[in-house]
Design an enzyme around this catalytic site. Structure first.
Site, short mmCIF file in Angstrom:
data_model
loop_
_atom_site.label_atom_id
_atom_site.label_comp_id
_atom_site.label_asym_id
_atom_site.label_seq_id
_atom_site.Cartn_x
_atom_site.Cartn_y
_atom_site.Cartn_z
N ASP A 81 0.88 -1.17 0.00
CA ASP A 81 0.00 0.00 0.00
C ASP A 81 0.91 1.22 0.00
O ASP A 81 1.74 1.36 0.91
CB ASP A 81 -0.87 0.03 1.26
CG ASP A 81 -1.97 -1.02 1.25
OD1 ASP A 81 -2.03 -1.82 0.29
OD2 ASP A 81 -2.74 -1.06 2.23
N HIS A 102 4.85 -7.69 -0.22
CA HIS A 102 4.44 -8.94 -0.84
C HIS A 102 5.05 -9.05 -2.23
O HIS A 102 5.48 -8.06 -2.82
CB HIS A 102 2.91 -9.01 -0.96
CG HIS A 102 2.19 -8.79 0.34
ND1 HIS A 102 1.54 -9.80 1.00
CD2 HIS A 102 2.02 -7.67 1.09
CE1 HIS A 102 1.00 -9.31 2.12
NE2 HIS A 102 1.28 -8.02 2.18
N SER A 155 8.50 3.39 4.68
CA SER A 155 9.73 3.49 3.90
C SER A 155 9.39 3.36 2.43
O SER A 155 8.31 3.76 2.01
CB SER A 155 10.74 2.43 4.34
OG SER A 155 12.02 2.74 3.81
#
Length: 275
Positions: free
Chosen positions: A72, A130, A233
């Protein structure tokens, strides 16, 4: 020093009533959307809240030709690699050879003319990453470095930011034999970058050490979680020329599981996860 101090605070356990104040204050301050997660008061530390896992399953684009967002995030820059240069943000180019380091020099040549996408995870975002496509991990390098902020104002201010910051370079090939590079970039207040398939990686270390790992038969499926930041980050993704059409553009807000690029010359039938 600041990152270490903040990390210690975030991992500290306080009395339930005080921890509840800390967690809920952070949720309100950063405007976290907790609809897919547990109630803020149930996280034992602020770090557990940062690294929260999804409690509601995400819909993953399983189309055979899809490449999904690994996180995200906000896309701070996306475009083409020209003469070995990429951009940390518009107007701030850097050499990917310097980003990757000595163990991934061959990849630099193979990526010429290819595509890159920079994903910035703010402190309010879900912090787990992911796989964007099913990939065989060939090697990984941890390069110690600085922990400068990676927010948008600092991207415009600090040249070669990604090169100076601590980072983890993951090199692999997808199931069609294409090279894929992902880079996890450390930042201010990121206590650690966790890589689940390699527990030997110890991030947030001083100095300029370089640690390299090789793998023989390590496959990770598209959508599979392989670690997390302990604060917001950046994840950088690089693909060779001509393998896919990129949809993600500068300024886009993306979500893990949604398609950001589409393979050329590959059918759309669903790819069944689980080799």
């Amino acid at each position: 020093m600041v990152s270490n101090w903040f990390g210690d605070f975030a991992m500290s356990t306080f009395s339930p009533w005080f921890q509840n104040i800390i967690n809920n204050s952070y949720v309100k301050l950063m405007k976290l959307d907790m609809s897919e997660f547990r109630d803020p008061s149930t996280y034992e530390t602020l770090n557990r809240l940062f690294t929260r896992r999804l409690e509601v399953a995400r819909e993953i684009n399983t189309a055979n030709n899809s490449i999904i967002s690994p996180v995200d995030a906000k896309v701070t820059s996306a475009g083409r690699i020209n003469h070995g240069f990429s951009y940390q943000i518009k107007g701030m180019e850097y050499k990917i050879e310097n980003l990757f380091g000595e163990h991934h020099k061959d990849a630099v040549k193979k990526l010429e003319g290819g595509e890159y996408i920079n994903f910035y995870l703010s402190p309010k975002d879900y912090h787990r990453y992911h796989m964007p496509t099913t990939m065989q991990i060939k090697s990984m390098t941890h390069i110690a470095g600085k922990l400068y902020p990676v927010n948008i104002p600092f991207l415009y201010k600090k040249e070669n930011l990604f090169i100076e910051n601590e980072r983890v370079i993951i090199e692999g090939i997808d199931r069609f034999g294409n090279l894929f590079i992902m880079v996890l970039v450390g930042a201010l207040n990121v206590g650690k970058m966790i890589v689940s398939f390699e527990p030997k990686v110890q991030t947030n270390t001083q100095g300029d050490s370089v640690t390299h790992f090789k793998y023989k038969n390590l496959w990770i499926e598209k959508g599979k979680q392989f670690g997390y930041f302990q604060m917001g980050s950046t994840v950088l993704m690089f693909m060779p020329k001509g393998i896919a059409h990129r949809f993600a553009m500068d300024g886009d807000s993306v979500r893990y599981g949604k398609m950001v690029a589409k393979y050329h010359n590959v059918g759309e039938q669903a790819w069944l996860l689980g080799r």
